[in-house]
Design a protein around this motif. Structure first.
Motif, PDB file in Angstrom:
ATOM      1  N   MET A   1      64.939  11.711 -38.448  1.00 46.76           N
ATOM      2  CA  MET A   1      64.621  10.754 -37.374  1.00 46.76           C
ATOM      3  C   MET A   1      65.773  10.651 -36.399  1.00 46.76           C
ATOM      4  O   MET A   1      66.920  10.547 -36.807  1.00 46.76           O
ATOM      5  CB  MET A   1      64.385   9.382 -37.972  1.00 46.76           C
ATOM      6  N   THR A   2      65.497  10.717 -35.168  1.00 46.66           N
ATOM      7  CA  THR A   2      66.564  10.551 -34.189  1.00 46.66           C
ATOM      8  C   THR A   2      66.289   9.284 -33.409  1.00 46.66           C
ATOM      9  O   THR A   2      65.261   8.651 -33.569  1.00 46.66           O
ATOM     10  CB  THR A   2      66.593  11.741 -33.221  1.00 46.66           C
ATOM     11  N   SER A   3      67.218   8.966 -32.569  1.00 43.79           N
ATOM     12  CA  SER A   3      67.095   7.705 -31.866  1.00 43.79           C
ATOM     13  C   SER A   3      66.245   7.830 -30.609  1.00 43.79           C
ATOM     14  O   SER A   3      66.577   7.294 -29.567  1.00 43.79           O
ATOM     15  CB  SER A   3      68.490   7.188 -31.532  1.00 43.79           C
ATOM     16  N   GLN A   4      65.143   8.575 -30.709  1.00 43.38           N
ATOM     17  CA  GLN A   4      64.266   8.640 -29.532  1.00 43.38           C
ATOM     18  C   GLN A   4      63.018   7.799 -29.796  1.00 43.38           C
ATOM     19  O   GLN A   4      62.677   7.521 -30.943  1.00 43.38           O
ATOM     20  CB  GLN A   4      63.889  10.077 -29.222  1.00 43.38           C
ATOM     21  N   LEU A   5      62.338   7.444 -28.736  1.00 47.79           N
ATOM     22  CA  LEU A   5      61.209   6.545 -28.894  1.00 47.79           C
ATOM     23  C   LEU A   5      60.078   7.224 -29.664  1.00 47.79           C
ATOM     24  O   LEU A   5      59.776   8.389 -29.462  1.00 47.79           O
ATOM     25  CB  LEU A   5      60.690   6.090 -27.523  1.00 47.79           C
ATOM     26  N   LEU A   6      59.488   6.479 -30.566  1.00 47.86           N
ATOM     27  CA  LEU A   6      58.372   6.987 -31.343  1.00 47.86           C
ATOM     28  C   LEU A   6      57.094   6.766 -30.545  1.00 47.86           C
ATOM     29  O   LEU A   6      57.070   5.938 -29.634  1.00 47.86           O
ATOM     30  CB  LEU A   6      58.286   6.218 -32.662  1.00 47.86           C
ATOM     31  N   PRO A   7      56.035   7.491 -30.889  1.00 47.36           N
ATOM     32  CA  PRO A   7      54.782   7.247 -30.174  1.00 47.36           C
ATOM     33  C   PRO A   7      54.334   5.811 -30.377  1.00 47.36           C
ATOM     34  O   PRO A   7      54.587   5.227 -31.424  1.00 47.36           O
ATOM     35  CB  PRO A   7      53.807   8.230 -30.829  1.00 47.36           C
ATOM     36  N   PRO A   8      53.677   5.226 -29.386  1.00 46.43           N
ATOM     37  CA  PRO A   8      53.261   3.831 -29.526  1.00 46.43           C
ATOM     38  C   PRO A   8      52.277   3.653 -30.675  1.00 46.43           C
ATOM     39  O   PRO A   8      51.544   4.577 -31.023  1.00 46.43           O
ATOM     40  CB  PRO A   8      52.598   3.508 -28.190  1.00 46.43           C
ATOM     41  N   LEU A   9      52.293   2.475 -31.251  1.00 47.91           N
ATOM     42  CA  LEU A   9      51.345   2.151 -32.317  1.00 47.91           C
ATOM     43  C   LEU A   9      49.998   1.831 -31.682  1.00 47.91           C
ATOM     44  O   LEU A   9      49.925   1.040 -30.756  1.00 47.91           O
ATOM     45  CB  LEU A   9      51.859   0.959 -33.120  1.00 47.91           C
ATOM     46  N   ARG A  10      48.947   2.471 -32.168  1.00 46.93           N
ATOM     47  CA  ARG A  10      47.658   2.373 -31.490  1.00 46.93           C
ATOM     48  C   ARG A  10      46.628   1.498 -32.199  1.00 46.93           C
ATOM     49  O   ARG A  10      45.537   1.308 -31.687  1.00 46.93           O
ATOM     50  CB  ARG A  10      47.045   3.764 -31.313  1.00 46.93           C
ATOM     51  N   SER A  11      46.947   1.038 -33.392  1.00 43.97           N
ATOM     52  CA  SER A  11      45.900   0.318 -34.128  1.00 43.97           C
ATOM     53  C   SER A  11      45.450  -0.917 -33.351  1.00 43.97           C
ATOM     54  O   SER A  11      46.205  -1.497 -32.578  1.00 43.97           O
ATOM     55  CB  SER A  11      46.385  -0.079 -35.513  1.00 43.97           C
ATOM     56  N   SER A  12      44.203  -1.286 -33.619  1.00 44.79           N
ATOM     57  CA  SER A  12      43.612  -2.401 -32.879  1.00 44.79           C
ATOM     58  C   SER A  12      44.344  -3.701 -33.212  1.00 44.79           C
ATOM     59  O   SER A  12      45.192  -3.741 -34.084  1.00 44.79           O
ATOM     60  CB  SER A  12      42.141  -2.527 -33.254  1.00 44.79           C
ATOM     61  N   ASN A  13      43.955  -4.753 -32.541  1.00 44.79           N
ATOM     62  CA  ASN A  13      44.629  -6.020 -32.791  1.00 44.79           C
ATOM     63  C   ASN A  13      44.215  -6.589 -34.139  1.00 44.79           C
ATOM     64  O   ASN A  13      43.117  -6.341 -34.614  1.00 44.79           O
ATOM     65  CB  ASN A  13      44.314  -7.007 -31.674  1.00 44.79           C
ATOM     66  N   PRO A  14      45.131  -7.324 -34.749  1.00 50.55           N
ATOM     67  CA  PRO A  14      44.847  -7.858 -36.079  1.00 50.55           C
ATOM     68  C   PRO A  14      43.544  -8.646 -36.104  1.00 50.55           C
ATOM     69  O   PRO A  14      43.279  -9.436 -35.197  1.00 50.55           O
ATOM     70  CB  PRO A  14      46.031  -8.779 -36.352  1.00 50.55           C
TER      71      PRO A  14
ATOM     72  N   TYR B 113      41.165  -3.592 -41.278  1.00 47.06           N
ATOM     73  CA  TYR B 113      42.327  -3.579 -40.396  1.00 47.06           C
ATOM     74  C   TYR B 113      43.588  -3.212 -41.171  1.00 47.06           C
ATOM     75  O   TYR B 113      44.398  -2.406 -40.716  1.00 47.06           O
ATOM     76  CB  TYR B 113      42.510  -4.935 -39.710  1.00 47.06           C
ATOM     77  N   GLU B 116      43.727   0.525 -41.752  1.00 48.89           N
ATOM     78  CA  GLU B 116      44.044   1.277 -40.537  1.00 48.89           C
ATOM     79  C   GLU B 116      45.528   1.111 -40.171  1.00 48.89           C
ATOM     80  O   GLU B 116      46.238   2.078 -39.918  1.00 48.89           O
ATOM     81  CB  GLU B 116      43.146   0.755 -39.400  1.00 48.89           C
ATOM     82  N   GLU B 120      48.780   3.858 -40.166  1.00 47.72           N
ATOM     83  CA  GLU B 120      49.554   4.091 -38.954  1.00 47.72           C
ATOM     84  C   GLU B 120      51.044   3.825 -39.183  1.00 47.72           C
ATOM     85  O   GLU B 120      51.900   4.606 -38.765  1.00 47.72           O
ATOM     86  CB  GLU B 120      49.026   3.185 -37.848  1.00 47.72           C
ATOM     87  N   GLY B 178      66.161   3.727 -33.808  1.00 49.45           N
ATOM     88  CA  GLY B 178      65.091   4.346 -33.027  1.00 49.45           C
ATOM     89  C   GLY B 178      63.803   3.549 -33.149  1.00 49.45           C
ATOM     90  O   GLY B 178      63.114   3.281 -32.155  1.00 49.45           O
ATOM     91  N   SER B 182      61.781   1.514 -30.212  1.00 48.12           N
ATOM     92  CA  SER B 182      60.371   1.770 -29.916  1.00 48.12           C
ATOM     93  C   SER B 182      59.563   0.479 -29.898  1.00 48.12           C
ATOM     94  O   SER B 182      58.708   0.269 -29.045  1.00 48.12           O
ATOM     95  CB  SER B 182      59.770   2.717 -30.957  1.00 48.12           C
ATOM     96  N   GLU B 186      57.586  -1.621 -26.675  1.00 46.33           N
ATOM     97  CA  GLU B 186      56.186  -2.057 -26.673  1.00 46.33           C
ATOM     98  C   GLU B 186      56.053  -3.553 -26.462  1.00 46.33           C
ATOM     99  O   GLU B 186      54.965  -4.108 -26.577  1.00 46.33           O
ATOM    100  CB  GLU B 186      55.527  -1.699 -27.995  1.00 46.33           C
TER     101      GLU B 186
END
Lengths: 296, 329
Positions: A1-14, B113, B116, B120, B178, B182, B186
């Motif tokens: 793991m490096t200190s770069q941004l990870l992909p955004p978390l996409r799961s729906s809202n709780p 939920y 899922e 993730e 990191g 991130s 967000e």
């Protein structure tokens, strides 16, 4: 793991669940109990030793003390006497074993506290008593397994259920009620001690005198005056006597004899009463400790 | 308005018997920002976080998290926050996936939920392969990641990280940084406590320095560094016994108080690179052997030393000192 941004978390809202019919306390307690039981099966070594310990007690007492402790109803020192002692002994071992269930609760909660798990629970929007209800319930449930192994061992050394299945079921239920009660006391101690090292000894220290100052292994007649009174009102004595009666095992008293103590004349009632009182005292105390708990 | 901030605390006081762990602490964390709470052990960082996370009641003062009173609306606060402490608080006998499920259930989220979200998070935290192994078998870094994942299960808008990288190796620390960056990108608000000045410097927009339960400085890392002046000269001598002589020789060069640690002297200087020549000349004329000499920008460590008179990780003297101080107050 490096200190770069990870992909955004996409799961729906709780999505919150609807409040269950019986409320969150029951739901959360079940979640905790489930996890506690699951976790205890992940340590087969610990489970093994937890099961083997009472078995060793049975063998020790049956073969070392059997015959040395006279039980009314047989000629002392004879084979019939030794066999009678095993009948007499088994409910004592049952009682002692369920009393030791408290120690598991003490150590478990002290550990959860030290590891910060209780902090985490307390920062969750969960029921504030569920962690304790779930934990004590799981500990008591684990005793079903212990009692099963113990009963099989007892059967092998000659112990028998002699008063019908229904009474035996009552006896087991009484043992489980007692286990559940002492786990609350154990929980309170676990939340009160400063660390797990202390929990290891503090969890056991009160159980030893309680089990040995009772009729679990020897009839009360041999005890000196004040100890005899203590032992007579010791709920372990009433529990053991009640299970002896319900299993149809020798009670240490001639049939129909007066014991001289209300607690022992009404052992089932006395046991249920003391369990009820102990839970009524220790459950709120433990919950209060829990709500003020802090990681040490 | 107090309730618009992610965290707003005023005049927090917390006493444990005789010890005054917090002594009138004010703290504001604006939404979407990372605020670093910096201080030595025993300065009140953890106590502050515990009060904000509803684990502890303040003796005096008020605090709002996500606009909710931490005492009167504790349940709403708990719904808004994620808390990761210094000790990876996961059940070590449960697997990573089981831990996430348990915490999701305790947040009262629907099973669908939780499933899922768990998948993730496991992927995000690089724990997919270890997901079905008991957490006991995890490395320190993995456990910390699982711990952080557990506090993210309900997508909290505010995250309290209490010394999240204490005890981690440099690689794991970098990895966790990191992840935190991130989350912040967000829109998560983060209150971070740390003893590592480098960590606060890297992650936080705003740094609050506390000592003895009070805020002693507040601002961006740059502002705090400016506060103690420009560059610093650092001289390491060959023989630690010569430190007093070196101090004497360097006195005219330093523009303020110098600090000594073992065989190193450092102090504020002004006047650019010629100062190096002056320093070397002065030490040479006193016959002091130099092991190393450097001119550098101040670190937050220097800030800390300048502000508190002791180092950030200098823990032993803190309790006695605070007691002495209180007596005089």
């Amino acid at each position: 793991m490096t200190s770069q941004l990870l992909p955004p978390l996409r799961s729906s809202n709780p999505e919150a669940m609807k409040r269950p019919l019986l409320g969150w306390t029951l739901h959360d307690s079940i979640v905790i109990a489930r996890s506690t039981i699951l976790a205890s099966f992940r340590i087969p070594e610990a489970l093994f030793f937890q099961l083997i310990q009472p078995v060793i007690f049975v063998l020790l007492f049956a073969y070392v003390f059997g015959g040395a402790i006279p039980i009314p109803g047989a000629e002392p020192g004879t084979a019939a006497d030794a066999s009678l002692y095993r009948q007499y002994l088994m409910p004592g071992i049952f009682g002692q074993t369920v009393a030791f269930a408290a120690a598991a609760s003490t150590v478990g909660l002290a550990e959860a506290m030290q590891k910060g798990i209780i902090d985490r629970y307390r920062a969750l929007p969960m029921s504030q008593s569920a962690a304790l209800i779930g934990n004590t319930f799981a500990n008591a449930l684990r005793q079903i397994l212990v009692l099963t192994v113990l009963s099989i061992t007892g059967y092998i050394v000659g112990w028998r259920i002699d008063a019908g299945i229904l009474n035996a079921v009552y006896a087991y239920l009484l043992l489980l009620l007692f286990a559940y009660t002492v786990t609350w006391v154990g929980a309170y101690i676990g939340l009160s001690v400063p660390n797990t090292e202390t929990a290891n000894t503090a969890g056991l220290i009160w159980i030893f005198p309680l089990t040995f100052l009772s009729n679990a292994f020897v009839p009360l007649d041999g005890l000196p005056g004040f100890l005899k009174v203590f032992a007579a009102y010791n709920p372990i004595s009433s529990l053991v006597l009640a299970t002896r009666e319900l299993f149809g095992n020798p009670t240490g008293y001639p049939p129909g004899a007066e014991t001289g103590y209300w607690s022992l004349n009404n052992p089932i009632l006395y046991t249920i009463l003391t369990c009820g009182i102990a839970i009524a005292i220790f459950a709120p105390l433990a919950v209060r400790k829990y709500r003020r708990a802090s990681r040490r | 308005m107090a309730k618009d901030d992610a965290v707003h605390a005023e005049g927090l006081v917390k006493t444990f018997g005789d010890v005054r762990a917090l002594d009138g602490l004010d703290l504001v964390v604006p939404r979407g920002q990372v605020v670093g709470l910096l201080g030595p052990n025993g300065s009140g960082k953890t106590t502050t976080v515990r009060i904000l996370a509803t684990l502890l009641k303040a003796t005096e003062g008020v605090a709002y998290v996500n606009g909710f009173d931490v005492v009167k609306q504790a349940d709403q606060v708990r719904h808004s926050i994620g808390l990761t402490g210094q000790y990876a608080a996961v059940d070590e006998f449960l697997t990573g996936r089981e831990n996430l499920k348990m915490f999701g259930d305790l947040y009262h989220l629907t099973p669908g939920y939780v499933r899922e979200r768990s998948e993730e998070l496991l992927e995000w935290f690089d724990l997919v392969e270890a997901a079905d192994r008991p957490a006991k078998t995890y490395s320190g870094g993995m456990r910390r990641r699982l711990d952080l994942a557990s506090s993210l299960i309900a997508k909290p808008s505010i995250l309290f990280l209490d010394e999240p990288t204490t005890g981690l190796d440099p690689r794991s620390r970098l990895g966790l940084w990191g992840v935190i960056e991130s989350l912040v990108s967000e829109g998560t608000t983060v209150l971070l406590t740390t003893q590592y000045l480098e960590e606060a410097d890297k992650l936080a927009n705003d740094i609050v320095v506390i000592d003895h339960g009070r805020v002693i400085a507040h601002g961006t890392a740059e502002k705090l560094k400016d506060q103690i002046g420009g560059d610093r000269l650092e001289v390491t001598v060959d023989d630690p016994k010569r430190i007093p002589d070196a101090q004497l020789a360097l006195a005219p060069v330093f523009g303020g108080e110098s600090l000594v640690t073992e065989s190193t002297i450092s102090g504020p200087v002004s006047g650019g690179s010629t100062i190096l020549v002056d320093a070397i000349r002065s030490l040479d004329s006193s016959h002091i052997e130099i092991a190393d000499i450097a001119l550098r920008r101040p670190t937050l460590d220097d800030v800390f030393l300048a502000l508190t008179g002791h180092g950030a990780e200098d823990e032993t003297q803190v309790p006695t000192k605070s007691r002495g101080r209180r007596g005089r107050r």
